[in-house]
Write an enzyme that holds these catalytic residues in place. Structure first.
Site, PDB file in Angstrom:
ATOM      1  CD1 TRP A 169     -94.147   4.158  50.755  1.00  0.00           C
ATOM      2  CD2 TRP A 169     -95.942   5.088  49.766  1.00  0.00           C
ATOM      3  NE1 TRP A 169     -94.045   5.527  50.878  1.00  0.00           N
ATOM      4  CE2 TRP A 169     -95.128   6.124  50.282  1.00  0.00           C
ATOM      5  CE3 TRP A 169     -97.111   5.427  49.106  1.00  0.00           C
ATOM      6  CZ2 TRP A 169     -95.460   7.472  50.159  1.00  0.00           C
ATOM      7  CZ3 TRP A 169     -97.444   6.775  48.981  1.00  0.00           C
ATOM      8  CH2 TRP A 169     -96.623   7.779  49.510  1.00  0.00           C
ATOM      9  CE  LYS A 170     -91.800  -4.202  51.348  1.00  0.00           C
ATOM     10  NZ  LYS A 170     -91.265  -5.272  52.164  1.00  0.00           N
TER      11      LYS A 170
ATOM     12  CG  HIS B 110     -88.982  -6.089  46.653  1.00  0.00           C
ATOM     13  ND1 HIS B 110     -89.505  -7.070  47.467  1.00  0.00           N
ATOM     14  CD2 HIS B 110     -88.530  -5.106  47.476  1.00  0.00           C
ATOM     15  CE1 HIS B 110     -89.381  -6.682  48.728  1.00  0.00           C
ATOM     16  NE2 HIS B 110     -88.797  -5.489  48.762  1.00  0.00           N
TER      17      HIS B 110
ATOM     18  CD  GLU C  41     -85.044  -4.491  49.848  1.00  0.00           C
ATOM     19  OE1 GLU C  41     -85.351  -3.554  50.587  1.00  0.00           O
ATOM     20  OE2 GLU C  41     -85.873  -5.115  49.166  1.00  0.00           O
TER      21      GLU C  41
ATOM     22  CB  SER D 128     -85.668  -4.559  59.746  1.00  0.00           C
ATOM     23  OG  SER D 128     -86.588  -5.617  59.530  1.00  0.00           O
TER      24      SER D 128
ATOM     25  N   GLY E 187     -89.094  -0.343  53.913  1.00  0.00           N
ATOM     26  CA  GLY E 187     -90.466  -0.819  53.778  1.00  0.00           C
ATOM     27  C   GLY E 187     -91.344  -0.210  54.857  1.00  0.00           C
ATOM     28  N   GLY E 188     -91.575  -0.974  55.908  1.00  0.00           N
ATOM     29  CA  GLY E 188     -92.512  -0.598  56.966  1.00  0.00           C
ATOM     30  C   GLY E 188     -92.362   0.831  57.477  1.00  0.00           C
TER      31      GLY E 188
HETATM   32  P1  13P Z   1     -88.922  -3.558  55.729  1.00  0.00           P
HETATM   33  O1  13P Z   1     -88.214  -2.229  55.890  1.00  0.00           O
HETATM   34  O2  13P Z   1     -90.351  -3.510  56.134  1.00  0.00           O
HETATM   35  O3  13P Z   1     -88.146  -4.673  56.349  1.00  0.00           O
HETATM   36  O4  13P Z   1     -88.957  -3.866  54.143  1.00  0.00           O
HETATM   37  C1  13P Z   1     -87.799  -3.767  53.409  1.00  0.00           C
HETATM   38  C2  13P Z   1     -88.133  -3.853  51.972  1.00  0.00           C
HETATM   39  O5  13P Z   1     -88.521  -4.888  51.475  1.00  0.00           O
HETATM   40  C3  13P Z   1     -87.998  -2.632  51.155  1.00  0.00           C
HETATM   41  O6  13P Z   1     -88.094  -2.924  49.807  1.00  0.00           O
END
Ligand code: 13P
Length: 251
Positions: free
Chosen positions: A10-11, A95, A167, A213, A234-235
């Site tokens: 979720w950052k 990360h 990643e 992504s 992430g998103g």
């Molecule tokens: P996104 O899925 O938003 O590209 O982010 C990937 C990520 O950094 C998961 O740790």
């Protein structure tokens, strides 16, 4: 035989109330999922509340970082044991955003990984090349040194608590996913590195997740690759519906 892991990072998003609401919405959507481990990684302040909210469900909780000491005069840091205490089973380490913006190095990733394992947490250790590194054909050498440095000195038995996440930095938050073949190629390479350094049985068992992504419409193609054992999202993990669609890719 490698159980896939779908983890949502979720950052720096969501308040306490929003975090609890998101897992509460997610729970029924993934309640019947089979053969997949589902993990969410909220901000530090929401860990305890989210851990309470997921009790009795098939969702697990990860922190997004940790320190390597258990206690002491280390203002602002959070120890692996405290993450366990807050209800975490996992912690994301190294990360690319931490490597890029917060001075994380393979050495600090290694210290954190060892400390997390020692505290009984599962470490999700991240590696990945930048666009410039890919374009100058350094992908494999970068991944090689990140894997060697980040996992240095681990014992065979430590790997029951290690998940690797590949990643590519150029695919994070850009909508530009690595193609299935591009991801698979690096995953095979990582597995070979693990085999060389820690033995074939460790390499066969370790889960290697892809991140960058990942969306409901590309997860199936990625997961069909023989060496892709899950996703770090992430998103698309910030909405229950899209994360549930990813987590139930095999339904
Ligand atoms: P996104 O899925 O938003 O590209 O982010 C990937 C990520 O950094 C998961 O740790």
């Amino acid at each position: 035989m490698r159980i896939p892991v779908i983890a949502g990072n979720w950052k720096l998003f969501k308040t306490l109330a929003e975090s609890v609401a998101l897992v509460n919405e997610l729970k029924p959507l993934v309640a019947n999922s089979q053969g997949v481990e589902i993990v969410v990684a909220p901000v530090f302040t929401a860990l305890s509340r989210v851990s309470d909210a997921i009790k009795g469900s098939n969702i697990r909780v990860a922190a997004q970082d940790c320190y390597w000491e258990e206690e002491g005069a280390f203002t602002g840091e959070v120890a692996p044991g405290l993450l366990k205490d807050a209800g975490c089973s996992h912690v994301i380490i190294g990360h690319s955003e931490r490597r890029q913006y917060f001075g994380e190095t393979d050495l600090t990733v290694n210290k954190k990984t060892r400390a997390a394992i020692a505290a009984g947490l599962n470490a999700i250790v991240c590696v990945g090349e930048t666009l410039a590194e890919r374009e100058s054909e350094q992908t494999f050498s970068v991944i090689d040194s990140q894997i060697s440095g980040s996992l240095a000195g681990l014992a065979t038995e430590d790997f029951s608590r290690v998940v690797i996440a590949y990643e590519p930095v150029w695919a994070i938050g850009t909508g530009k996913t690595a193609s299935d073949a591009q991801a698979q190629e690096v995953h095979v390479f990582i597995r070979q590195l693990i085999s060389r350094q820690f033995g074939q049985s460790v390499a066969d068992a370790v889960r290697i997740l892809y991140g960058g992504s990942v969306k409901p419409d590309n997860v199936k193609g990625l997961m069909a690759q023989p060496d892709i054992d899950g996703a770090l999202v992430g998103g698309a993990s910030l909405k229950a519906e899209s994360f549930a669609a990813i987590a139930t890719f095999n339904a």
